[in-house]
Design a protein around this motif. Structure first.
Motif, short mmCIF file in Angstrom:
data_model
loop_
_atom_site.label_atom_id
_atom_site.label_comp_id
_atom_site.label_asym_id
_atom_site.label_seq_id
_atom_site.Cartn_x
_atom_site.Cartn_y
_atom_site.Cartn_z
N LYS A 174 -8.98 -26.53 47.00
CA LYS A 174 -9.08 -25.31 47.81
C LYS A 174 -7.69 -24.81 48.22
O LYS A 174 -7.37 -23.62 48.08
CB LYS A 174 -9.92 -25.59 49.06
N ALA A 175 -6.87 -25.72 48.73
CA ALA A 175 -5.52 -25.33 49.18
C ALA A 175 -4.68 -24.83 48.00
O ALA A 175 -3.96 -23.83 48.12
CB ALA A 175 -4.85 -26.52 49.85
N PHE A 176 -4.79 -25.51 46.86
CA PHE A 176 -4.00 -25.15 45.67
C PHE A 176 -4.36 -23.76 45.18
O PHE A 176 -3.49 -22.90 44.99
CB PHE A 176 -4.25 -26.19 44.57
N THR A 177 -5.66 -23.53 44.95
CA THR A 177 -6.08 -22.23 44.38
C THR A 177 -5.83 -21.08 45.36
O THR A 177 -5.47 -19.98 44.95
CB THR A 177 -7.57 -22.27 43.98
N TYR A 178 -5.99 -21.33 46.66
CA TYR A 178 -5.74 -20.28 47.65
C TYR A 178 -4.27 -19.87 47.63
O TYR A 178 -3.94 -18.67 47.59
CB TYR A 178 -6.12 -20.78 49.05
N THR A 179 -3.37 -20.86 47.63
CA THR A 179 -1.93 -20.57 47.64
C THR A 179 -1.50 -19.83 46.39
O THR A 179 -0.74 -18.84 46.46
CB THR A 179 -1.12 -21.88 47.78
N VAL A 180 -1.97 -20.30 45.22
CA VAL A 180 -1.60 -19.65 43.96
C VAL A 180 -2.09 -18.21 43.94
O VAL A 180 -1.35 -17.29 43.54
CB VAL A 180 -2.17 -20.43 42.75
N LYS A 181 -3.31 -18.00 44.40
CA LYS A 181 -3.88 -16.64 44.38
C LYS A 181 -3.07 -15.70 45.28
O LYS A 181 -2.76 -14.56 44.90
CB LYS A 181 -5.33 -16.68 44.85
N ALA A 198 0.18 -14.94 43.60
CA ALA A 198 -0.02 -14.14 42.39
C ALA A 198 -0.28 -12.67 42.71
O ALA A 198 0.04 -11.79 41.92
CB ALA A 198 -1.18 -14.71 41.58
N LEU A 199 -0.87 -12.42 43.86
CA LEU A 199 -1.17 -11.04 44.26
C LEU A 199 0.04 -10.35 44.89
O LEU A 199 -0.02 -9.19 45.24
CB LEU A 199 -2.35 -11.02 45.24
N GLY A 200 1.13 -11.08 45.02
CA GLY A 200 2.35 -10.52 45.60
C GLY A 200 3.00 -9.51 44.67
O GLY A 200 2.82 -9.55 43.45
N GLN A 201 3.78 -8.62 45.25
CA GLN A 201 4.39 -7.52 44.49
C GLN A 201 5.33 -8.02 43.38
O GLN A 201 5.43 -7.44 42.32
CB GLN A 201 5.17 -6.61 45.44
N GLU A 202 6.02 -9.15 43.65
CA GLU A 202 6.99 -9.65 42.68
C GLU A 202 6.34 -9.97 41.34
O GLU A 202 6.89 -9.70 40.28
CB GLU A 202 7.66 -10.91 43.25
N GLN A 226 4.71 -6.67 39.55
CA GLN A 226 5.67 -5.78 38.92
C GLN A 226 6.49 -6.48 37.83
O GLN A 226 7.38 -5.89 37.24
CB GLN A 226 6.62 -5.22 39.99
N SER A 227 6.19 -7.75 37.57
CA SER A 227 6.95 -8.50 36.58
C SER A 227 6.73 -7.95 35.18
O SER A 227 5.66 -7.46 34.84
CB SER A 227 6.52 -9.98 36.62
N LEU A 228 7.79 -8.03 34.35
CA LEU A 228 7.68 -7.59 32.96
C LEU A 228 6.74 -8.49 32.16
O LEU A 228 6.13 -8.07 31.19
CB LEU A 228 9.07 -7.57 32.30
N SER A 229 6.64 -9.76 32.59
CA SER A 229 5.75 -10.71 31.91
C SER A 229 4.87 -11.39 32.96
O SER A 229 5.10 -12.53 33.36
CB SER A 229 6.59 -11.76 31.16
N PRO A 230 3.85 -10.67 33.43
CA PRO A 230 3.03 -11.19 34.53
C PRO A 230 2.33 -12.50 34.22
O PRO A 230 2.18 -13.35 35.08
CB PRO A 230 2.02 -10.06 34.79
N ILE A 263 4.12 -19.77 38.84
CA ILE A 263 3.57 -20.03 40.18
C ILE A 263 2.72 -21.29 40.16
O ILE A 263 2.81 -22.15 41.03
CB ILE A 263 2.74 -18.83 40.68
N VAL A 264 1.86 -21.39 39.13
CA VAL A 264 0.98 -22.56 39.02
C VAL A 264 1.82 -23.83 38.83
O VAL A 264 1.56 -24.86 39.45
CB VAL A 264 -0.02 -22.39 37.84
N ASN A 265 2.84 -23.74 37.98
CA ASN A 265 3.73 -24.89 37.75
C ASN A 265 4.40 -25.33 39.05
O ASN A 265 4.41 -26.52 39.39
CB ASN A 265 4.78 -24.53 36.71
N ASP A 266 4.96 -24.37 39.79
CA ASP A 266 5.65 -24.68 41.05
C ASP A 266 4.69 -25.30 42.07
O ASP A 266 5.06 -26.22 42.80
CB ASP A 266 6.29 -23.42 41.64
N GLU A 267 3.46 -24.78 42.10
CA GLU A 267 2.49 -25.29 43.07
C GLU A 267 1.99 -26.69 42.68
O GLU A 267 1.73 -27.52 43.56
CB GLU A 267 1.31 -24.31 43.20
N LEU A 268 1.89 -26.95 41.37
CA LEU A 268 1.54 -28.30 40.92
C LEU A 268 2.61 -29.30 41.36
O LEU A 268 2.31 -30.39 41.84
CB LEU A 268 1.41 -28.34 39.39
N VAL A 269 3.88 -28.90 41.20
CA VAL A 269 4.99 -29.76 41.61
C VAL A 269 4.93 -30.02 43.11
O VAL A 269 5.06 -31.16 43.57
CB VAL A 269 6.35 -29.12 41.23
#
Length: 455
Positions: A49-56, A59-63, A66-70, A77-83
């Motif tokens: 629950k904590a993992f998926t909430y944080t990633v979501k 992921a919904l953030g502007q950065e 607006q990324s060229l490769s979303p 984001i998922v990789n960083d959160e797994l770490v």
């Protein structure tokens, strides 16, 4: 290691990588799949629950939007959160205390604790150049002390002899005194395994802990018990001040729930992974490298470190010079390469560390057969010295003789010769274009189901 979870996550992110842009809907769909993958991997529900909430939320953030490769941005984001979930970095052992530094091992029965004591001894001697003594305070399990003595002899560690009629606290006090006499840098104390967390046994290990005053108290737990591993570690930590966890049998754990749950539930770092039955099959736990493997991106750093430790550098240099001088790559050289691959646990143990292996079809990966290495070495041993140096001499009648000498079939000799020629081509490429070119060739061959022993 953690193959099921890796496959599920790969399948989930394959679609999102190709998306031109991220929307709330496709992020929602992706995170639903990630949530299911984590739950199937037996990751504890609060962690999921904590993992998926944080990633979501990230992921919904502007950065990201607006990324060229979303798709790649979401993967990061998922990789960083797994770490972050598994711990920010490798937490090494505290070996700076006054010698002998005492390491106390605790755990349930059958978790692989005694074997881990021997593996950790070897790691400390080889990589940290420490002198190590081991002692067993397990006075309940038949032959536990004998088992540890046998393993200590195998790895070359000092052994303090104890007996089943002694009290565990006395064993610890005497072992510390002996370790001081012998100027041992580290003393590792094995304790009795517990079937469950009962008051009597926990009181005993608490007394042992007080007597030992260890710099490290490591909880050894079987990764295949999933989130139960995290819950058991927490129960132990409530009565014993743990400094870290050793996760064993990860080579047989296709899920990975324990690795992803322990840090969040216990607050304690995973310090080592047991990755096989061999006495050197213990790896420091690096959250970033495990996250990379989970997302199918390999673990090149661990692979390079393993090659650095286990490849015979003198042989490698001689072989490189030999090829550069145009003397060729003969069957004796090929046998050396196979033997060194076996030393590193075989191809199957290395596959999840090779970047790009997630793109190799599963039916190809499943055909990797390390027993074929042994058969090929037996065939080469069945050859004459002249045949090994001049493989072109090996005609039909010689193939029959070689096969018979190794107790195998002519088809096995044919397969050996075919794979030897492929290896020969790769070695020529390496001599011209370096290791990077050879690795590209290796990856290409793996993609075609060639280049290594297959059934």
């Amino acid at each position: 290691m953690f193959d099921n979870l890796t496959d599920r996550l790969n399948a989930t992110f394959k679609n999102i990588r190709g998306q031109g842009r991220l929307t709330e809907d496709n992020i929602q769909d992706t995170m639903r799949e990630v949530r299911m993958a984590l739950l199937e991997a037996d990751v504890a529900l609060p962690v999921v629950k904590a993992f998926t909430y944080t990633v979501k939320q990230k992921a919904l953030g502007q950065e990201v939007m607006q990324s060229l490769s979303p798709g790649q941005a979401l993967l990061k984001i998922v990789n960083d959160e797994l770490v972050k979930t598994m711990g920010d970095g490798n937490e090494s052992l505290n070996l700076s205390a006054t010698p002998p530094v005492v390491i106390l091992m605790a755990g349930l029965q059958g978790s692989g604790k005694t074997t881990t004591v021997a593996k950790l001894s070897r790691l400390l001697m080889e990589r940290h150049k420490k002198s190590v003594m081991v002692a067993s305070a397990d006075v309940y399990r038949p032959a536990a002390i004998d088992q540890l003595q046998t393993l200590a002899t195998e790895v070359g560690a000092g052994f303090y002899p104890s007996s089943a009629d002694q009290k565990p606290v006395d064993i610890v006090n005497n072992a510390i005194a002996q370790a001081k006499k012998e100027f041992s840098d580290v003393l590792i104390v094995d304790t009795a395994g517990r079937l469950h967390v009962d008051d009597e046994m926990m009181n005993e290990i608490r007394q042992v802990h007080m007597a030992a005053n260890p710099a490290e108290t490591l909880f050894v737990v079987d990764s295949m018990t999933g989130q139960d591993a995290a819950n058991t570690a927490k129960a132990f930590n409530d009565v014993l001040p743990l400094t870290g966890v050793v996760l064993t049998k990860t080579d047989g754990d296709a899920r990975g729930g324990a690795a992803l749950s322990i840090r969040q539930i216990t607050g304690k770092p995973i310090k080592f992974l047991g990755v096989g039955e061999k006495i050197d099959a213990l790896e420091p736990f690096h959250p970033d490298r495990v996250a990379s493997r989970l997302l199918g991106m390999g673990d090149a750093l661990s692979l390079v470190e393993e090659i650095e430790r286990k490849v015979d550098k003198n042989k490698a240099e001689k072989l490189a010079k030999k090829i550069q001088k145009g003397k060729g790559f003969d069957l004796d050289d090929y046998k050396d390469q196979l033997s060194q691959m076996m030393e590193m646990g075989g191809m199957s143990a290395m596959m999840d560390k090779i970047p790009g292996m997630s793109n190799v079809p599963q039916n190809v990966k499943s055909q990797v057969n390390d027993k074929e290495f042994t058969r090929q070495i037996a065939l080469i041993n069945s050859m004459t010295k002249k045949e090994k140096i001049f493989p072109t001499l090996i005609n039909g009648s010689r193939r029959k003789r070689i096969a018979a000498g190794a107790g195998l079939q002519v088809q096995d000799v044919n397969k050996l010769m075919k794979q030897y020629k492929q290896a020969q081509k790769m070695m020529k490429k390496m001599s011209k274009g370096g290791m990077a070119k050879m690795m590209r060739g290796l990856k290409g061959q793996m993609g075609q189901g060639q280049g290594f022993p297959f059934q």
